[in-house]
Design an enzyme around this catalytic site. Structure first.
Site, PDB file in Angstrom:
ATOM      1  N   ASP A 671       8.621 -59.222 -34.150  1.00 45.72           N
ATOM      2  CA  ASP A 671       9.868 -59.394 -33.404  1.00 45.72           C
ATOM      3  C   ASP A 671      10.511 -58.014 -33.241  1.00 45.72           C
ATOM      4  OD1 ASP A 671      11.948 -61.495 -32.421  1.00 45.72           O
ATOM      5  OD2 ASP A 671      13.113 -60.001 -33.537  1.00 45.72           O
ATOM      6  N   GLU A 714      11.353 -61.717 -27.150  1.00 49.56           N
ATOM      7  CA  GLU A 714      10.948 -60.446 -27.744  1.00 49.56           C
ATOM      8  C   GLU A 714       9.991 -60.648 -28.914  1.00 49.56           C
ATOM      9  OE1 GLU A 714      14.906 -61.684 -29.618  1.00 49.56           O
ATOM     10  OE2 GLU A 714      13.899 -61.754 -27.686  1.00 49.56           O
TER      11      GLU A 714
END
Length: 800
Positions: A671, A714
């Site tokens: 992430d 993301e």
């Protein structure tokens, strides 16, 4: 028997050599005149009939090819619609899961949800917007800026539908004008429920009709052809050519929904459109898993235009040839009538015979038992070039063609037993050439000799030879067209380019026997062609590959044919190979996909050759289109990595392989840290740039066998087959360091350092199923976030 002997029989009495000839009456038969007329009439009718049958067969083959092309295109478009709706459904599920029942939606959660919706919209070009509406039709969260004043959507048909139906399945609405953007869209929605199951609103994805319009415009269906996307209830969602007036029209009373769809999910037919009244050939296909139908239709006038032109040309040629044969036949019939009259006169009397023989256009001979002429009529000078006096001194057997002499001897022996017969042989003219003589023979027992009436049938034999050659050519062409048809049936079924090349290498040498050649394919984006198949005696001399600039055909965009006369430029890739040769580009849908190279001269007007090239071209472009569509369905458009759908399929396969081979397997859950703050500071365009750069670094850091995917937003996931926990941590650290040390710059603005938090999960320590492994990786990722970000954490499941 001597060289001049034509038959054997009892010795001839020399005293009878000047005796008047006695003739036996001929058996009653139809006059040769009428038989000639019947033969010519049958020949003309057969020629016209064969051409008509050939053209009708060509029409049936053309219609079959049209149905095959439209069915293949309908299948490709159906797969594209399925992929688009599966992506949309996955996005709606994800948004619905994030929203829940809306009770925990504070300002921060709303902003996060909005950011996720904006990210999904940016990731998938087909999506115009994402909306969550409450039970009153008011927007709660959208991916587009909130309009002022805010719209209410409770009047939309899809809202009424979900309010009245408890199911939460996907619903495809009609084509409508968007209240937000004013553009035409297709609405795809799911129902939202409260915890008690009551109606809590709708989550909606709007798909821009421009997405389908641009995609459909890439296919050439002619000026009057159509591509139609229809909902299961018969309502038109999209139609090429695009006309707003047709959107939403019902096709329930049209032939597809009324007559064809009840019989099966796919099919084809020739019908008249219920929308514009134009007759077309169409193929249709139901879209798998969704209430949609794809219809691809070509105008019958446009589709059969080339066949009609060929039919007029072919029938005109056949009729002209028939008229020519009829003219020759009438001339032959007139001669036959003269011969019939001559034969009738011979039976009357010796005097009548003499009178007829002296004036007949046919050659009348009297032969003794040894085959030596004792009398020749004056027409001998016209037919064979000899005056009757000198002719009777020549050995007749020496004038007969050596190949025909044994057969003539056998016939004369049979005539000596049966009394009559006929023979068609070649006899040498005084000028040295051979002519064909059709000879009627009768045996005269009293004279122990033969009476022969011969006529020149060279022109008739020439016509018969031309007819035989034409028949052989037609048989060869029918065989060639049959092979092309068989190849055309198999090429669309090829799974990949290897099978495609094998099929071409199998059929082309049969279609063009004795012709060496090769099949070359373009390497995407490099302007280079690679040889995938070669055949013939000189296959080893053909280059394994060459640049497109080395071929005149590819430079000019049309076939390049080089003969042996040196009047044409030779391609650089041809080298010193034999000539003539032809380079034929494989072009379909305005795309050059490859090259067919043949070591033979090709006629540009040869319809069979053009059909062969068109068949290979269309099938090759369709194969590439199928491969492109599959690649698009498993790749993330922004980063170029595999998408979540592919991840879910791949992780199951890799877990099964690891269990079978008893090898380790690790998963990295990744992430980007503080990504929302980056978006807020630099904008979503900069955020997309950062995600694309991270995707590039991911692809560069890992091996070819590793599977790097964009999990969503993301978040990224990497599957590491064969990697234990230590190896996975080491490679995760390498990735983290590479990203942390990378300079992210967008539009000359320094974005600053971007860091990653990475969670590691290993099979079987952290789970033995896909869900367990991904959950363990998520926990490790969360622990990395909690520990301060920009780090790698593993074994969270065991620690918990």
């Amino acid at each position: 028997m001597s060289a001049g002997t034509l038959g054997a029989g009892p010795p001839v009495d020399p005293s009878r050599s000047d005796r008047a000839m006695a003739l036996l009456p001929f058996r009653t038969r139809a006059p040769l005149y009428w038989r000639s007329l019947v033969f010519v009439a049958l020949a003309c009718l057969s020629l016209v009939g064969l051409e008509g049958f050939r053209q009708w067969t060509a029409r049936e083959n053309r219609i079959e090819a049209i149905y095959r092309e439209t069915a293949n295109l309908a299948g490709s478009l159906s797969q594209q619609a399925t992929n688009s709706l599966q992506i949309t459904d996955a996005v709606l599920r994800d948004i619905a899961d994030r929203y829940g029942d809306g009770s925990a939606l504070d300002d921060d959660a709303r902003q996060r949800l909005r950011a996720a919706m904006v990210g999904r919209t940016a990731s998938f070009p087909l999506l115009q917007g994402l909306f969550i509406m409450d039970e009153h039709g008011d927007p709660v969260v959208t991916s587009v800026p909130d309009p002022q004043p805010r719209f209410n959507y409770s009047d939309r048909a899809y809202f009424d539908y979900h309010r009245g139906h408890a199911e939460i399945s996907l619903h495809i609405g009609e084509a409508v004008l968007s209240k937000t953007s004013g553009n035409w869209i297709i609405t795809v929605t799911r129902r939202l429920n409260k915890p008690d199951g009551s109606f809590n609103g709708v989550v909606l994805a709007s798909i821009s009709l421009d997405f389908f319009k641009r995609f459909y415009d890439g296919f050439d269906v002619g000026e009057r052809g159509v591509i139609t996307l229809v909902r299961g209830d018969g309502r038109i969602l999209m139609r090429k050519p695009f006309e707003e007036a047709t959107l939403g029209k019902s096709m329930l009373n049209g032939p597809v929904f009324r007559d064809l769809l009840p019989r099966g999910p796919t099919g084809n037919a020739e019908t008249v459109s219920s929308i514009d009244g134009i007759r077309r050939f169409l193929s249709f296909r139901r879209v798998e898993d969704f209430p949609l139908v794809i219809i691809v239709a070509l105008s019958t006038d446009e589709a059969l235009a080339s066949w009609r032109a060929a039919t007029w040309q072919g029938m005109g040629t056949a009729i002209a040839l028939s008229l020519f044969l009829a003219y020759l036949g009438l001339a032959m019939a007139r001669q036959a009538r003269q011969r019939d009259r001559a034969e009738q006169a011979v039976t009357a009397s010796e005097a009548s015979y003499r009178l007829l023989a002296e004036n007949a256009s046919d050659l009348v001979l009297k032969l003794d038992a040894d085959g030596q002429p004792t009398y020749a009529s004056p027409s001998c000078a016209d037919i064979l070039g000899y005056e009757p006096g000198p002719f009777v001194t020549l050995p007749y057997g020496g004038l007969v063609h050596p190949d025909d002499l044994p057969r003539l001897l056998a016939i004369m022996k049979a005539v000596a037993k049966n009394g009559h017969g006929s023979a068609t042989t070649r006899v040498r003219h005084r000028k040295g050439h051979y002519i064909w003589l059709e000879t009627s023979l009768r045996y005269i027992p009293a004279e122990r000799g033969f009476i022969a009436a011969a006529r020149d049938v060279s022109e008739r034999r020439a016509v018969e030879d031309r007819l035989a050659a034409t028949s052989r050519a037609l048989d060869e062409r029918r065989h060639r067209i049959d092979l092309i048809g068989r190849m055309a049936q198999r090429l669309p079924c090829c799974r990949d380019i290897r099978e495609f090349s094998v099929t071409v290498e199998c059929f082309v040498p049969q279609i063009l026997p004795g012709v060496a050649g090769a099949f070359y394919l373009f390497t995407a984006g490099k302007g280079h062609l690679d040889r995938l198949a070669a055949w013939g005696d000189t296959a080893a001399l053909m280059p394994a590959g060459f640049e497109a600039e080395d071929c005149w055909a590819l430079r000019r965009g049309q076939g390049h044919i080089v003969g042996t006369d040196g009047a044409e430029l030779v391609c650089s890739h041809h080298g010193s190979q034999p000539r003539p040769y032809a380079c034929l580009p494989l072009v379909a849908q305005e795309k050059t996909a490859g090259l067919l190279y043949l070591q033979t001269a090709v006629d540009p007007a040869d319809r069979d050759m053009n059909m062969l090239v068109e068949t290979i071209s269309l099938a090759l472009v369709n194969l590439q289109l199928r491969e492109d569509l599959r690649e698009q369905s498993i790749r993330d458009a922004l980063t170029g990595l595999f998408n979540r759908r592919y991840l879910e399929e791949a992780i199951e396969l890799e877990i099964a392989r690891a269990g079978r081979d008893n090898t380790p397997l690790s998963v990295l859950m990744i992430d980007a840290d503080h990504f929302k703050r980056l978006n807020d500071s630099f904008g979503h365009e900069a955020g997309d740039h950062v995600l694309a750069e991270i995707g590039r670094l991911l692809a560069a850091q890992f091996r070819a066998g590793d599977i790097a995917c964009r999990y969503g937003g993301e978040e990224f996931t990497v599957i590491l087959p064969g990697a234990g926990q230590a190896d996975a941590r080491r490679r995760a650290e390498q990735l983290r360091a590479a990203v942390a040390g990378h300079a992210f710059v967008h539009q000359d603005r320094d974005i600053g350092q971007v860091t990653l938090s990475i969670g590691v999960a290993t099979l079987p320590e952290d789970g033995d199923t896909a869900d367990a492994l991904l959950t363990s990786g998520d926990k490790a990722l969360y622990a990395a976030k909690q520990a301060g970000r920009n780090r790698v954490v593993a074994r969270v499941a065991a620690a918990a």
